[in-house]
Scaffold this active site. Structure first.
Site, PDB file in Angstrom:
ATOM      1  N   ARG A   6      79.273  27.231  48.478  1.00  0.00           N
ATOM      2  CA  ARG A   6      80.213  28.317  48.556  1.00  0.00           C
ATOM      3  C   ARG A   6      80.500  29.293  47.490  1.00  0.00           C
ATOM      4  O   ARG A   6      80.925  28.753  46.428  1.00  0.00           O
ATOM      5  CB  ARG A   6      81.364  27.561  49.324  1.00  0.00           C
ATOM      6  CG  ARG A   6      82.362  28.654  49.360  1.00  0.00           C
ATOM      7  CD  ARG A   6      83.789  28.072  50.267  1.00  0.00           C
ATOM      8  NE  ARG A   6      84.661  28.907  50.389  1.00  0.00           N
ATOM      9  CZ  ARG A   6      85.912  28.942  49.857  1.00  0.00           C
ATOM     10  NH1 ARG A   6      86.277  27.925  48.980  1.00  0.00           N
ATOM     11  NH2 ARG A   6      86.721  29.845  50.088  1.00  0.00           N
ATOM     12  N   TYR A  23      94.516  20.390  48.862  1.00  0.00           N
ATOM     13  CA  TYR A  23      94.723  19.707  47.658  1.00  0.00           C
ATOM     14  C   TYR A  23      95.851  18.713  47.674  1.00  0.00           C
ATOM     15  O   TYR A  23      95.953  17.534  46.888  1.00  0.00           O
ATOM     16  CB  TYR A  23      95.008  20.435  46.446  1.00  0.00           C
ATOM     17  CG  TYR A  23      93.823  21.355  46.122  1.00  0.00           C
ATOM     18  CD1 TYR A  23      92.936  21.022  45.419  1.00  0.00           C
ATOM     19  CD2 TYR A  23      93.633  22.738  46.673  1.00  0.00           C
ATOM     20  CE1 TYR A  23      91.711  21.747  45.013  1.00  0.00           C
ATOM     21  CE2 TYR A  23      92.434  23.327  46.625  1.00  0.00           C
ATOM     22  CZ  TYR A  23      91.376  22.907  45.696  1.00  0.00           C
ATOM     23  OH  TYR A  23      90.126  23.611  45.529  1.00  0.00           O
ATOM     24  N   ASN A  74      91.271  24.569  53.235  1.00  0.00           N
ATOM     25  CA  ASN A  74      91.320  23.930  51.674  1.00  0.00           C
ATOM     26  C   ASN A  74      92.605  23.152  51.706  1.00  0.00           C
ATOM     27  O   ASN A  74      93.595  23.575  52.107  1.00  0.00           O
ATOM     28  CB  ASN A  74      91.581  25.241  50.775  1.00  0.00           C
ATOM     29  CG  ASN A  74      90.334  26.263  50.593  1.00  0.00           C
ATOM     30  OD1 ASN A  74      89.217  25.738  51.273  1.00  0.00           O
ATOM     31  ND2 ASN A  74      90.442  27.249  50.075  1.00  0.00           N
ATOM     32  N   GLU A  87      87.567  23.631  50.391  1.00  0.00           N
ATOM     33  CA  GLU A  87      87.957  23.085  49.207  1.00  0.00           C
ATOM     34  C   GLU A  87      88.769  21.726  49.114  1.00  0.00           C
ATOM     35  O   GLU A  87      89.616  21.780  50.113  1.00  0.00           O
ATOM     36  CB  GLU A  87      88.753  24.313  48.446  1.00  0.00           C
ATOM     37  CG  GLU A  87      88.073  25.469  47.974  1.00  0.00           C
ATOM     38  CD  GLU A  87      88.933  26.488  47.042  1.00  0.00           C
ATOM     39  OE1 GLU A  87      89.883  25.865  46.695  1.00  0.00           O
ATOM     40  OE2 GLU A  87      88.664  27.644  47.318  1.00  0.00           O
ATOM     41  N   HIS A 119      87.807  36.530  47.139  1.00  0.00           N
ATOM     42  CA  HIS A 119      88.491  35.469  46.543  1.00  0.00           C
ATOM     43  C   HIS A 119      89.326  36.070  45.317  1.00  0.00           C
ATOM     44  O   HIS A 119      89.068  35.761  44.250  1.00  0.00           O
ATOM     45  CB  HIS A 119      87.428  34.369  45.908  1.00  0.00           C
ATOM     46  CG  HIS A 119      88.153  32.933  45.931  1.00  0.00           C
ATOM     47  ND1 HIS A 119      87.511  31.963  46.663  1.00  0.00           N
ATOM     48  CD2 HIS A 119      89.194  32.707  45.101  1.00  0.00           C
ATOM     49  CE1 HIS A 119      88.212  30.995  45.823  1.00  0.00           C
ATOM     50  NE2 HIS A 119      89.232  31.265  45.062  1.00  0.00           N
ATOM     51  N   GLU A 122      92.034  31.993  51.228  1.00  0.00           N
ATOM     52  CA  GLU A 122      93.658  31.698  51.027  1.00  0.00           C
ATOM     53  C   GLU A 122      94.781  32.969  51.038  1.00  0.00           C
ATOM     54  O   GLU A 122      95.027  33.068  49.772  1.00  0.00           O
ATOM     55  CB  GLU A 122      93.930  30.680  49.577  1.00  0.00           C
ATOM     56  CG  GLU A 122      93.107  29.576  49.651  1.00  0.00           C
ATOM     57  CD  GLU A 122      93.271  28.658  48.491  1.00  0.00           C
ATOM     58  OE1 GLU A 122      93.986  29.039  47.540  1.00  0.00           O
ATOM     59  OE2 GLU A 122      92.743  27.610  48.536  1.00  0.00           O
TER      60      GLU A 122
END
Ligand code: FCB
Length: 441
Positions: A82, A296, A294, A351, A125, A170
């Site tokens: 990606r 985290y 994504n 991600e 991005h 995002e």
């Protein structure tokens, strides 16, 4: 060296489940002189904006070292990569194409294809051309149409070389961090600005989806959203946590699937609500081939006793070195929640990863905490699949250490170590753990 361990019957162990690594243009390319400036070039020059006062002008020198980098991806056995395209590297201010930039990406895409690695291309991005910011950036509705123009140009040039296009990465970060609290480029503050930027980003997404479905019908086309799963501190904070969940997470998902903003919009002052034109939601809610997720960490919220929410940081918990709590259940929770609330297309985890202060010793990087982080999150994906979420692939963030935005070069997310003095790359133990997993399938 530790390895990943998944249940024997896990679909992640089947070869059809796609594994990849992710990067983004500004974070790795460098080579500032061969493209127009973007908002991050400007932001990095601001006092106090980036923790170590660094910038992206050299980064990982990927613009020169791209062949070696593709070979690294291949050597670990990943079948997908990606990457993002730098808008100011391919379209010049006057609207003409930058031939050198197009050639760079074409060569990269051709090499990926020859190496049997699927190219997952993100169109935006965060590196908005500075000349567009000078005209208001994402606060200016015209930027959405400029993005549509750029999308069309890219798609024509890269026919047959791309497996998947994501419009945006995002939009939460671009709008909230960039235009609402100002910790990311362009560093603007104000709720009203954040909400308007979000709306124009979503509009840009919808306009680009229309181009993609017409001019690139054979690629998987979608968008990448980030989710920080919201938890309530106590039972009496459930409502506050749901408000936060809508404000930070579903603000970007609900318009895509339900063609409207979440209810929390009613709690905003009128002056902070975005200006929405008739027909906008019809554009935004374009059908998607996939949703990129994504993930985290999570956040815990409390009622602020004022009809709103506040963060309640947990004091004792495991964290990665960037300070983010390690909370794999948050990934399962957000995936099942999305699946319950919307009529979802298939999902890719686009991600997921951990920042650890690594170092090289005797040519090796020993990073057991990162391996454990990945192991727990791969298992969390497996549980979500068991709970009927359709997930087709998983991308580790990141292929290599790189420029981590406002954190500069102080955080290392790579499964490959980069020595920023010499540009030497060293595969970390976590990279070898992936290699072993992929070889065993
Ligand atoms: C995400 C970004 C990515 C990287 C990781 C750590 O929010 O998409 O570029 O910075 O966080």
């Amino acid at each position: 060296m530790s390895k990943f361990s998944l249940p024997e019957s896990s679909p992640l162990l089947e070869p059809k489940f796609l594994f990849g690594v992710a990067t983004s243009s500004f974070q790795i390319e460098g080579a500032l002189d061969s493209r127009d400036r973007c908002i991050w070039d400007t932001f990095c020059e601001k006092d106090g904006a980036v923790i170590d006062k660094s910038n992206g002008s050299v980064a990982c020198e990927h613009y020169e070292r791209w062949e070696e980098d593709v070979e690294l991806v291949e050597s670990m056995g990943f079948k997908a990569y990606r990457l993002s395209i730098s808008w100011p590297r391919v379209v010049k201010q006057d609207g003409s194409l930058n031939k050198a930039g197009i050639t760079f990406y074409k060569n990269l895409l051709i090499k990926l294809q020859k190496s049997d690695i699927k190219a997952f291309v993100t169109l935006y991005h965060w590196d908005l051309p500075q000349h567009l910011e000078d005209k208001g950036g994402w606060l200016n509705r015209d930027t959405a149409y400029a993005f549509q123009y750029y999308t069309k140009a890219v798609v024509k040039e890269f026919q047959g070389l791309v497996y998947s296009y994501a419009t945006l990465n995002e939009p939460f970060c671009s709008s909230y961090l960039g235009y609402e609290i100002g910790t990311h480029a362009p560093g603007i503050t104000g709720r009203k600005y954040g909400r308007q930027a979000a709306h124009h980003l979503l509009l840009a997404h919808g306009l680009a989806m229309d181009v993609l479905s017409k001019h690139s019908p054979n690629t998987e086309n979608g968008i990448v959203l980030n989710f920080t799963t919201a938890y309530a501190f106590s039972e009496s904070d459930e409502l506050a946590a749901e408000r936060a969940n809508q404000y930070f997470n579903h603000w970007y998902a609900k318009p895509l699937f339900d063609a409207t903003y979440p209810e929390v919009i009613d709690d905003l002052d009128d002056q902070d609500k975005p200006i929405i034109k008739e027909g906008d939601f019809d554009i935004i809610a374009h059908p998607l081939d996939f949703l990129g997720v994504n993930y985290y960490t999570r956040t815990v919220y409390k009622d602020d006793n004022n009809g709103w929410f506040e963060e309640h940081p947990i004091s004792k918990c495991e964290r990665t070195d960037i300070g983010w709590e390690v909370y794999p259940d948050g990934l399962t929770k957000i995936l099942t929640q999305l699946n319950e609330r919307y009529n979802l297309p298939p999902i890719y985890i686009t991600e997921n990863g951990a920042a650890i202060h690594d170092n090289v010793k005797d040519g090796k990087v020993v990073d057991p905490r990162r391996i454990e982080y990945y192991n727990m999150h791969l298992n969390a994906v497996n549980v979500a699949i068991e709970k009927n979420v359709i997930i087709k692939g998983y991308f580790a963030w990141s292929l290599m250490d790189n420029f981590e935005w406002a954190e500069g070069y102080t955080q290392r997310f790579g499964i490959v170590y980069v020595d920023f003095e010499t540009q030497v790359r060293t595969i970390k133990d976590s990279g070898y753990a992936f290699k072993q997993l992929l070889k065993s399938r």
